[in-house]
Design an enzyme around this catalytic site. Sequence first.
Site, PDB file in Angstrom:
ATOM      1  N   LYS A 177       0.857  -1.196   0.000  1.00 12.09           N
ATOM      2  CA  LYS A 177       0.000   0.000   0.000  1.00 12.09           C
ATOM      3  C   LYS A 177       0.889   1.241   0.000  1.00 12.09           C
ATOM      4  CE  LYS A 177      -4.231   1.263   2.474  1.00 12.09           C
ATOM      5  NZ  LYS A 177      -4.894   1.076   3.779  1.00 12.09           N
TER       6      LYS A 177
HETATM    7  C1  E4P Z   1      -8.082   2.293   3.786  1.00 13.79           C
HETATM    8  O1  E4P Z   1      -7.469   1.362   3.370  1.00 13.79           O
HETATM    9  C2  E4P Z   1      -7.859   2.980   5.059  1.00 13.79           C
HETATM   10  O2  E4P Z   1      -7.088   2.115   5.835  1.00 13.79           O
HETATM   11  C3  E4P Z   1      -9.107   3.236   5.841  1.00 13.79           C
HETATM   12  O3  E4P Z   1     -10.245   2.802   5.133  1.00 13.79           O
HETATM   13  C4  E4P Z   1      -9.228   4.626   6.374  1.00 13.79           C
HETATM   14  O4  E4P Z   1     -10.445   4.723   7.069  1.00 13.79           O
HETATM   15  P1  E4P Z   1     -10.759   5.929   8.069  1.00 13.79           P
HETATM   16  O5  E4P Z   1     -10.975   7.163   7.281  1.00 13.79           O
HETATM   17  O6  E4P Z   1     -12.023   5.495   8.778  1.00 13.79           O
HETATM   18  O7  E4P Z   1      -9.578   6.045   8.990  1.00 13.79           O
END
Ligand code: E4P
Length: 218
Positions: free
Chosen positions: A87
Site C-alpha cells: 500500500k
Molecule cells: C483504507 O485502506 C484505510 O485504511 C481506511 O479505510 C481509512 O479509514 P478511516 O478514514 O475510517 O480512517
Amino acid sequence: MKFFIDTANLAQIREANEMGVLDGVTTNPSLMAKEGIKGSENCKKHYVEICNIVSGDVSAEVISTNYEGMIKEGEELAKLHPNIVVKVPCIADGIKAIKYFTDKGIRTNCTLVFSPGQALLAAKAGATYVSPFVGRLDDITSDGIELVSKIVDMYTYYGFKTQVLAASIRTTQHIIQCIEAGADVATCPLSAIKGLLNHPLTDIGLAKFLEDYKKVND
Ligand code: E4P
C-alpha cells in the site's frame, strides 16, 4: 463486490473470516498502532499472522515518503507472503514507486485518493487497487460515493484494469452505495458488514416460523 475488512485486529479478522464472506484485509499505520504493534519486525510478523487467517489479499502500507525508502520497504513486505499487496500513498514518489512495483510484478494499493486525477495517475502507473476514501470526504461535506462512481466510470471508459477499492467506509449504508456505484471492493469495519444482516421483517418472520412450528410440535 468483494468485501475486505479494514482493521489490524486479529479477533475481528477471524470473526469476519468465519462468516465465510471475507475476501481480504486492509491495514494502515493508524490501525496497526491501535493494536499496539510497534517496530517494523513486529509489523511484519503481524502481517504474516493476518495472511495465515485470510486467504485473500492483505494490504500492508509503507511508511517511507521517498521513492528509495518505499521500494526497500515494499520489496520486503512483498516477500512476506504471496497475498501481500503493497500500500503506497498517492504522492509523486508513490506513483513512481507503484510503476516500479508494477514492472516487478509486485501488486499495489494506491491509498489516500481523494480525486479522479489522483486515481488516473494510480491507474496509469499500474496500481492493482486504488483506494478512494469515502468517509473522510463525507467528513468535510464533500461526496465520497460520488468520487467512487466517477473513478469507476473513468476506469470503465478507458479500460483500466485497476480495481476500485472503496475505503474509509463507516456505515452499512456506505456499503450499499458502493454496490450502486460499481466499486470492485469495499473495505469496511466489521460492524458495517454485520449491519447488512439487519432487517426487522427477517426477525419478525423467523419468530413467527418458530412459533408456528412449536404449536404443532410441542
Ligand atoms: C483504507 O485502506 C484505510 O485504511 C481506511 O479505510 C481509512 O479509514 P478511516 O478514514 O475510517 O480512517
